[in-house]
Design a protein around this motif. Structure first.
Motif, mmCIF file in Angstrom:
data_model
loop_
_atom_site.group_PDB
_atom_site.id
_atom_site.type_symbol
_atom_site.label_atom_id
_atom_site.label_comp_id
_atom_site.label_asym_id
_atom_site.label_seq_id
_atom_site.Cartn_x
_atom_site.Cartn_y
_atom_site.Cartn_z
ATOM 1 N N ARG A 1 13.976 53.317 42.152
ATOM 2 C CA ARG A 1 13.920 52.349 43.244
ATOM 3 C C ARG A 1 14.412 50.976 42.783
ATOM 4 O O ARG A 1 14.338 50.638 41.602
ATOM 5 N N ASP A 2 14.858 50.174 43.749
ATOM 6 C CA ASP A 2 15.050 48.752 43.490
ATOM 7 C C ASP A 2 13.686 48.113 43.277
ATOM 8 O O ASP A 2 12.646 48.653 43.697
ATOM 9 N N MET B 1 19.428 51.518 53.589
ATOM 10 C CA MET B 1 18.665 50.593 52.753
ATOM 11 C C MET B 1 18.084 51.345 51.552
ATOM 12 O O MET B 1 17.482 52.417 51.713
ATOM 13 N N THR B 2 18.271 50.795 50.357
ATOM 14 C CA THR B 2 17.788 51.444 49.146
ATOM 15 C C THR B 2 16.268 51.384 49.085
ATOM 16 O O THR B 2 15.680 50.328 49.283
ATOM 17 N N GLN C 1 12.150 45.181 54.242
ATOM 18 C CA GLN C 1 12.816 45.175 52.940
ATOM 19 C C GLN C 1 13.063 46.572 52.385
ATOM 20 O O GLN C 1 13.598 46.700 51.279
ATOM 21 N N GLY C 2 12.662 47.601 53.106
ATOM 22 C CA GLY C 2 12.832 48.959 52.599
ATOM 23 C C GLY C 2 11.849 49.322 51.510
ATOM 24 O O GLY C 2 12.095 50.248 50.717
#
Length: 306
Positions: free
Chosen positions: A35-36, A1-2, A188-189
């Motif tokens: 990061r996303d 997961m990012t 959600q990471g």
């Protein structure tokens, strides 16, 4: 997961300038660290019909982009129930029948903040528990094993706060914020949480709970709020503070974005351009005073072209 950062508004109405500033800061923190950037709608409470669409529109209007689909807390009840079940199985929860008034009026531990739970229902015997169950529905509280907990914040350094037996699920069945936010961030990471510094006092509770659930504690950055001319946190009662109302006074969404960037010491223009100049260590540490649309128009006219 990012790894990801996020912005998580409650859909109670249109976002105001303070909300938009925090959202932009969360975006800048996330994007500057690779990061996303995620968007989560915290709609367990205080949701108003149409507010989510208004908020997404306004975030897009100031140039924010996000990764993936928008997540809504009302879709995640089973996940919260599973987390509470794990805590209950470990003996870390109990039923509470206290009213808000009873909690406010009860004596509390020295140095505990007003409203910190004094433990009234923590050790009810079976007869008391059975009686109280017949009088009103129970909330579920955490059986905390510490009185305080220390977190590390990018802007504030080490912060130690009270950890009481806080609510995990209200007596109306709604999952409480402190539980939902911890579970959602992990799922959600999200390993970077950027939000207003009014939420710093609740952060030790959340970090402690994350540890009990074997969830990694995210990096925290609690940013200064936007305040009115009296120094109070900006609110919609302060006049034209939303994009819709400001547009009626001649202040566009682009103007608002540029004013927010200038308040952060960043160049006006697109968020992508500002990203190149973004340095957390250089951020202002004091609240930004919003003095209204007239002053906003003056600052906009005085600003160099983007």
């Amino acid at each position: 997961m990012t790894p990801a950062g996020r912005f998580a508004p409650s859909p109670s109405g249109e976002l105001h300038v303070g909300n938009l500033r925090t959202a932009m800061l969360a975006w800048l923190f996330a994007r500057s660290t690779g990061r996303d950037f995620l968007l989560r709608v915290e709609d367990l409470d205080r949701a108003r019909a149409g507010a989510e669409a208004e908020q997404l529109r306004d975030l897009e209007a100031v140039g924010l982009t996000w990764d993936g689909a928008v997540v809504r807390q009302t879709d995640r009840g089973a996940v919260y129930a599973e987390a509470i079940g794990r805590l209950a199985a470990a003996g870390l929860t109990y039923e509470c029948f206290c009213t808000r008034r009873e909690i406010q009026e009860a004596p509390s531990a020295p140095h505990a903040p007003q409203g910190a739970y004094p433990g009234t229902c923590r050790n009810l015997d079976p007869a008391e528990l059975e009686f109280k169950r017949s009088t009103r529905p129970a909330a579920i509280r955490l059986r905390a094993e510490v009185a305080e907990y220390t977190v590390r914040d990018v802007l504030h350094g080490d912060f130690t706060g009270v950890v009481d037996d806080f609510v995990l699920r209200r007596n109306d069945g709604v999952t409480a914020y402190n539980l939902a936010v911890v579970v959602d961030d992990a799922a959600q990471g999200v390993d970077q949480v950027v939000r207003g510094d009014d939420l710093l006092p609740s952060t030790p509770r959340q970090a402690y709970l994350a540890g009990l659930l074997n969830i990694p504690v995210p990096e925290y950055a609690h940013v200064p709020l936007v305040v009115n001319s009296d120094g109070a946190r900006l609110a919609k009662r302060d006049g034209a503070v939303t994009l819709t109302d400001l547009a009626r006074t001649g202040v566009s969404a682009a103007d608002v974005r540029n004013l927010i960037l200038q308040s952060l010491g960043l160049p006006a223009g697109t968020l992508e351009n500002a990203l190149a100049e973004f340095r957390p260590a250089d951020l202002p540490r004091e609240p930004w005073v919003w003095t209204g649309p007239s002053a906003a128009r003056e600052r906009t006219l005085a600003a160099p072209p983007a």
